[in-house]
Design an enzyme around this catalytic site. Sequence first.
Site, PDB file in Angstrom:
ATOM      1  N   SER A 125       0.835  -1.204   0.000  1.00 51.64           N
ATOM      2  CA  SER A 125       0.000   0.000   0.000  1.00 51.64           C
ATOM      3  C   SER A 125       0.868   1.251   0.000  1.00 51.64           C
ATOM      4  O   SER A 125       1.975   1.257   0.557  1.00 51.64           O
ATOM      5  CB  SER A 125      -0.855  -0.015   1.272  1.00 51.64           C
ATOM      6  OG  SER A 125      -1.467   1.224   1.465  1.00 51.64           O
ATOM      7  N   TYR A 150      -1.933  -1.327  11.057  1.00 55.97           N
ATOM      8  CA  TYR A 150      -2.203  -1.825   9.697  1.00 55.97           C
ATOM      9  C   TYR A 150      -1.054  -1.440   8.764  1.00 55.97           C
ATOM     10  O   TYR A 150      -0.502  -2.287   8.055  1.00 55.97           O
ATOM     11  CB  TYR A 150      -3.532  -1.252   9.163  1.00 55.97           C
ATOM     12  CG  TYR A 150      -3.679  -1.487   7.677  1.00 55.97           C
ATOM     13  CD1 TYR A 150      -3.970  -2.751   7.180  1.00 55.97           C
ATOM     14  CD2 TYR A 150      -3.483  -0.448   6.750  1.00 55.97           C
ATOM     15  CE1 TYR A 150      -4.068  -2.979   5.805  1.00 55.97           C
ATOM     16  CE2 TYR A 150      -3.583  -0.661   5.393  1.00 55.97           C
ATOM     17  CZ  TYR A 150      -3.879  -1.935   4.921  1.00 55.97           C
ATOM     18  OH  TYR A 150      -3.955  -2.158   3.555  1.00 55.97           O
ATOM     19  N   LYS A 154       2.108  -3.786   6.579  1.00 54.45           N
ATOM     20  CA  LYS A 154       2.539  -3.750   5.166  1.00 54.45           C
ATOM     21  C   LYS A 154       4.049  -3.558   5.080  1.00 54.45           C
ATOM     22  O   LYS A 154       4.729  -4.189   4.285  1.00 54.45           O
ATOM     23  CB  LYS A 154       1.796  -2.646   4.401  1.00 54.45           C
ATOM     24  CG  LYS A 154       0.307  -2.886   4.269  1.00 54.45           C
ATOM     25  CD  LYS A 154       0.001  -4.156   3.467  1.00 54.45           C
ATOM     26  CE  LYS A 154      -1.475  -4.499   3.432  1.00 54.45           C
ATOM     27  NZ  LYS A 154      -1.764  -5.842   2.905  1.00 54.45           N
TER      28      LYS A 154
HETATM   29  N1  LIG Z   1      -8.814  -1.446  -0.615  1.00 52.42           N
HETATM   30  C1  LIG Z   1      -7.810  -0.622  -0.310  1.00 52.42           C
HETATM   31  O1  LIG Z   1      -8.022   0.569  -0.121  1.00 52.42           O
HETATM   32  C2  LIG Z   1      -6.393  -1.157  -0.219  1.00 52.42           C
HETATM   33  C3  LIG Z   1      -5.322  -0.254  -0.358  1.00 52.42           C
HETATM   34  C4  LIG Z   1      -4.021  -0.747  -0.264  1.00 52.42           C
HETATM   35  C5  LIG Z   1      -3.801  -2.095  -0.013  1.00 52.42           C
HETATM   36  N2  LIG Z   1      -4.865  -2.934   0.130  1.00 52.42           N
HETATM   37  C6  LIG Z   1      -4.616  -4.350   0.408  1.00 52.42           C
HETATM   38  O2  LIG Z   1      -5.153  -5.127  -0.632  1.00 52.42           O
HETATM   39  C7  LIG Z   1      -5.590  -6.383  -0.125  1.00 52.42           C
HETATM   40  C8  LIG Z   1      -7.015  -6.626  -0.561  1.00 52.42           C
HETATM   41  O3  LIG Z   1      -7.823  -5.560  -0.107  1.00 52.42           O
HETATM   42  P1  LIG Z   1      -9.371  -5.470  -0.420  1.00 52.42           P
HETATM   43  O4  LIG Z   1      -9.707  -4.022  -0.487  1.00 52.42           O
HETATM   44  O5  LIG Z   1      -9.725  -6.354  -1.535  1.00 52.42           O
HETATM   45  O6  LIG Z   1      -9.939  -6.041   0.956  1.00 52.42           O
HETATM   46  P2  LIG Z   1     -11.123  -7.076   1.232  1.00 52.42           P
HETATM   47  O7  LIG Z   1     -11.359  -7.100   2.676  1.00 52.42           O
HETATM   48  O8  LIG Z   1     -12.277  -6.799   0.332  1.00 52.42           O
HETATM   49  O9  LIG Z   1     -10.463  -8.455   0.749  1.00 52.42           O
HETATM   50  C9  LIG Z   1      -9.629  -9.220   1.578  1.00 52.42           C
HETATM   51  C10 LIG Z   1     -10.206 -10.620   1.611  1.00 52.42           C
HETATM   52  O10 LIG Z   1      -9.366 -11.443   2.408  1.00 52.42           O
HETATM   53  C11 LIG Z   1     -10.183 -12.267   3.202  1.00 52.42           C
HETATM   54  N3  LIG Z   1      -9.344 -12.666   4.354  1.00 52.42           N
HETATM   55  C12 LIG Z   1      -8.870 -11.886   5.351  1.00 52.42           C
HETATM   56  N4  LIG Z   1      -8.087 -12.610   6.166  1.00 52.42           N
HETATM   57  C13 LIG Z   1      -8.063 -13.873   5.667  1.00 52.42           C
HETATM   58  C14 LIG Z   1      -7.426 -15.082   6.051  1.00 52.42           C
HETATM   59  N5  LIG Z   1      -6.646 -15.154   7.134  1.00 52.42           N
HETATM   60  N6  LIG Z   1      -7.616 -16.184   5.302  1.00 52.42           N
HETATM   61  C15 LIG Z   1      -8.402 -16.146   4.196  1.00 52.42           C
HETATM   62  N7  LIG Z   1      -9.016 -15.037   3.775  1.00 52.42           N
HETATM   63  C16 LIG Z   1      -8.857 -13.911   4.507  1.00 52.42           C
HETATM   64  C17 LIG Z   1     -11.420 -11.460   3.519  1.00 52.42           C
HETATM   65  O11 LIG Z   1     -12.543 -12.260   3.811  1.00 52.42           O
HETATM   66  C18 LIG Z   1     -11.609 -10.678   2.213  1.00 52.42           C
HETATM   67  O12 LIG Z   1     -12.463 -11.383   1.321  1.00 52.42           O
HETATM   68  C19 LIG Z   1      -5.370  -6.339   1.376  1.00 52.42           C
HETATM   69  O13 LIG Z   1      -4.138  -6.943   1.667  1.00 52.42           O
HETATM   70  C20 LIG Z   1      -5.305  -4.857   1.665  1.00 52.42           C
HETATM   71  O14 LIG Z   1      -4.540  -4.579   2.811  1.00 52.42           O
HETATM   72  C21 LIG Z   1      -6.157  -2.499   0.012  1.00 52.42           C
END
Ligand SMILES: NC(=O)c1ccc[n+]([C@@H]2O[C@H](COP(=O)([O-])OP(=O)(O)OC[C@H]3O[C@@H](n4cnc5c(N)ncnc54)[C@H](O)[C@@H]3O)[C@@H](O)[C@H]2O)c1
Length: 336
Positions: A125, A150, A154
């Site tokens: 991120s 959080y 990362k």
């Molecule tokens: N959306 C944002 O703004 C953003 C920005 C930067 C980085 N990210 C990173 O991108 C990734 C995806 O984000 P997103 O927005 O799709 O989030 P999201 O919550 O929609 O998707 C993450 C998924 O992982 C699943 N999950 C969590 N822990 C788990 C585990 N231990 N085992 C199996 N499944 C698990 C959740 O059920 C969810 O479906 C994450 O790592 C997040 O930190 C997101």
Amino acid sequence: MKKILITGGAGYIGSHTAVELWKAGMEPIILDDLSNSDPTVLDRLEEITGKRFAFYQGDCNKKSLLKSIAEKHKIEGVIHFAAFKAVGESTQQPLKYYRNNVGSLLVLLKFMEEKGIKDLVFSSSCTVYGQPEVLPVTESTPRQEAESPYGNTKKICEDILVDCVKSEMGIRVISLRYFNPVGAHPSAKIGELPLGTPNNLVPFITQVAAGIREKLTVFGDDYDTVDGSCVRDYIHVVDLAEAHVKALAYLNKQENNFYDVFNVGTGNGNSVLEVIHAFEKVSGVKLNYQVGPRRPGDVVKTWADTTKINNVLGWKAKYSLEDSMRDSWNWQKSLD
Ligand SMILES: NC(=O)c1ccc[n+]([C@@H]2O[C@H](COP(=O)([O-])OP(=O)(O)OC[C@H]3O[C@@H](n4cnc5c(N)ncnc54)[C@H](O)[C@@H]3O)[C@@H](O)[C@H]2O)c1
């Protein structure tokens, strides 16, 4: 067909990436514990692609589960999305975040080592940059001390990957540093599904427009930015999904023990007020918003220098901010 394990593949970015992998001729194998997603996403993915993807419900902290998936499928690469992502909650429950976000990476890496799986794309991120002194942010902009547990997960995960790549594991890894993912699939069949009050701006906007929430507060309009509100680089989730496909293709061509990081953004900053006005324009809905005080800890402005990902991975964002607002709104309306 090359099989790619997608942890967190039922989530927002993971589900869009499953579609793009399929379009690129790869087969997604989805692992998700559904802690922040809904199983109907599998039906939606089938409606979009015509294919029922293999899905395993469970925690990717469990190596036995990963191994049982690898017994059924020859996994040739992994995209690791699974993580908790609520910044505020992470300050209240840091152990929950370290355990899930850092712990799951450790388990996954051990599993990859045991199974001889080389390629990994990791969801990082722009939060690792904090408030950068110089804009736009390049990949060599120094990372700063994390503002939240959080954000720290990362940073720590990136550091773990660097160390593992230097070891005898022989893995090849790309960390993608996402800027602000927004939008939804243009089919309006998949999108962001926040549980409870949204932490991100755009789902909040669409919920206010849909009448689910009364009003939006803009936190501060007296910053040193184009109109005083905070500025971010909003990247359409389908563009972001495509970056993962490009990253996997690039990893595949590298020697073992390879690591690199790429910013994934549009290269443009937009203010909160600009986002609101873009939404109002494409939706025709007048948004009920008010300006409130600054929110402590907010990054004032950040946007990506995308030269590296444009040139090295051959990836460039195609969707505009208005496209993102249109797709987010169509997705929100489909939920009614
Ligand atoms: N959306 C944002 O703004 C953003 C920005 C930067 C980085 N990210 C990173 O991108 C990734 C995806 O984000 P997103 O927005 O799709 O989030 P999201 O919550 O929609 O998707 C993450 C998924 O992982 C699943 N999950 C969590 N822990 C788990 C585990 N231990 N085992 C199996 N499944 C698990 C959740 O059920 C969810 O479906 C994450 O790592 C997040 O930190 C997101």
